[in-house]
Design a protein around this motif. Sequence first.
Motif: not given
Length: 128
Positions: A39-46, A92-93, A112-113
Amino acid sequence: QVHVVESGGGLVQAGGSLRLSCAASGPTSSTYAMGWFRQAPGKEREFVSAISRSGGSTGYGDSVKGRFTISRDNAKNTMYLQMNSLKPEDTAVYYCAAKERTYSTSSYFTTEAAYDYWGEGTQVTVSS
């Protein structure tokens, strides 16, 4: 209780490499399918990459194909992500995830789910 812990993040210049590790605890952790997300700042986790419980099947997100390699060592209950040719947009994290009760030895999961357990993340920063 299952714990998933990432390590190996840091600061690297563009074009460089890093290897992330993810250690999973639990009596049946070698049966977990596992994956990496970021997950990058301001973005959804991918989705980044995933690996089956046997390690024989792997999958990658389009943005990392050909640059990242996922692997696992079930004897050590550890998964790895070798990241080469890093780009600033890889900043990203990075999160490790584990899915328990994976009866198929060849299935991996890209959403993710699908995952039951998550680490707290490790920061990867790529400077230009």
